[in-house]
Enzyme design. Structure first.
Site, PDB file in Angstrom:
ATOM      1  CG  HIS A  93      -1.578   1.315   1.493  1.00 48.33           C
ATOM      2  ND1 HIS A  93      -2.210   2.041   0.502  1.00 48.33           N
ATOM      3  CD2 HIS A  93      -1.711   2.054   2.635  1.00 48.33           C
ATOM      4  CE1 HIS A  93      -2.711   3.154   1.023  1.00 48.33           C
ATOM      5  NE2 HIS A  93      -2.418   3.188   2.318  1.00 48.33           N
ATOM      6  CG  HIS A  95       0.152   7.418   1.132  1.00 51.59           C
ATOM      7  ND1 HIS A  95       0.159   8.138   2.315  1.00 51.59           N
ATOM      8  CD2 HIS A  95      -0.543   6.282   1.389  1.00 51.59           C
ATOM      9  CE1 HIS A  95      -0.505   7.461   3.254  1.00 51.59           C
ATOM     10  NE2 HIS A  95      -0.925   6.333   2.714  1.00 51.59           N
ATOM     11  CE1 TYR A 120       5.597  -7.310 -18.684  1.00 46.75           C
ATOM     12  CE2 TYR A 120       5.618  -6.226 -20.826  1.00 46.75           C
ATOM     13  CZ  TYR A 120       6.017  -7.268 -19.995  1.00 46.75           C
ATOM     14  OH  TYR A 120       6.826  -8.248 -20.488  1.00 46.75           O
TER      15      TYR A 120
END
Length: 231
Positions: A93, A95, A120
């Site tokens: 995860h 930002h 891709y």
């Protein structure tokens, strides 16, 4: 793979992502599911660029801390992906700037956030869903992810960032990087009516590489044009 090697890999990939500006400050987190059902998780309020292998959080299968620093507050979203995608062994995860920016655009389809722009992009990240905004660490985000019933390996959290699941840590990192690059392409070409992959080209990728797309017929533009941005 040994516990020490997994810890070293988490720190190495975390530093790589940080040094390339994909997750600034103390943002972002990584988890790996272990053979006993427990996890290795990056600590809360820790910079991905300066992780200490010995201080990574070791959780049991019920999420209880066994050793290391307290884990990231984003445990609910990791848990939801592990629970709904049995093949998942690692989650990243971030930002990352371009992926976050895309979540703020008004034209985004929450079922398929990005059009099929590169092979891709589909091969690594597949199709990506958009999850509505929840404050960081809100357990309700887990319910939203569970509502996707495991159909997506990559999701974008509105105004927050991408969450990507894969069968290996390397795979999750590569898929997250590919998702960020696809978001960057989308923003660079927004309003320019670019050529995307055609339905036939998408179908060829699906057949050749065994891709599982939640909405295989949802391709922007039958002529390969990426419609829906600023026609």
């Amino acid at each position: 793979m040994s516990d020490s090697k997994l810890r070293e890999d988490m720190c190495r990939y975390g530093r790589s992502l940080f040094e390339r500006g994909l997750t600034p400050g103390s943002s972002g987190n990584i988890s790996i599911r272990l053979d006993d059902g427990g996890w290795l998780v990056t600590p809360t309020n820790a910079s991905m660029g300066f992780l200490d292998p010995a201080r990574l959080a070791r959780l049991d299968r019920n999420g209880r801390l066994l050793s290391g620093d307290p884990p990231t507050k984003e445990i609910p979203l990791h848990s939801a992906l592990y629970d709904t995608r049995s093949s998942t062994q690692a989650i990243v995860h971030l930002h990352s700037t371009h992926a976050v920016a895309v979540t703020m655009l008004p034209e985004i389809d929450p079922r398929v956030v990005l059009p099929p722009m590169t092979p891709y992009g589909l091969m690594r990240a597949g199709q990506t869903a958009l999850i509505p905004y929840y404050r960081p660490g809100d357990p309700a985000v887990a319910d939203a992810i569970r509502g996707l019933a495991g159909r997506y390996s990559s999701v974008l959290l509105a105004n927050h960032g991408p969450v990507v699941a894969a069968t290996t840590l390397e795979g999750a990192v590569f898929a997250t990087e590919e998702l960020e690059e696809t978001a960057k392409l989308y923003l660079l070409l927004r309003g320019m009516n670019p050529r995307c992959l055609t339905p036939a080209q998408v179908a060829d990728l699906v057949a050749t590489f065994g891709l599982e797309l939640p909405h295989p017929d949802h391709v922007h533009g039958h002529d390969g044009r990426c419609h829906g941005s600023e026609d």
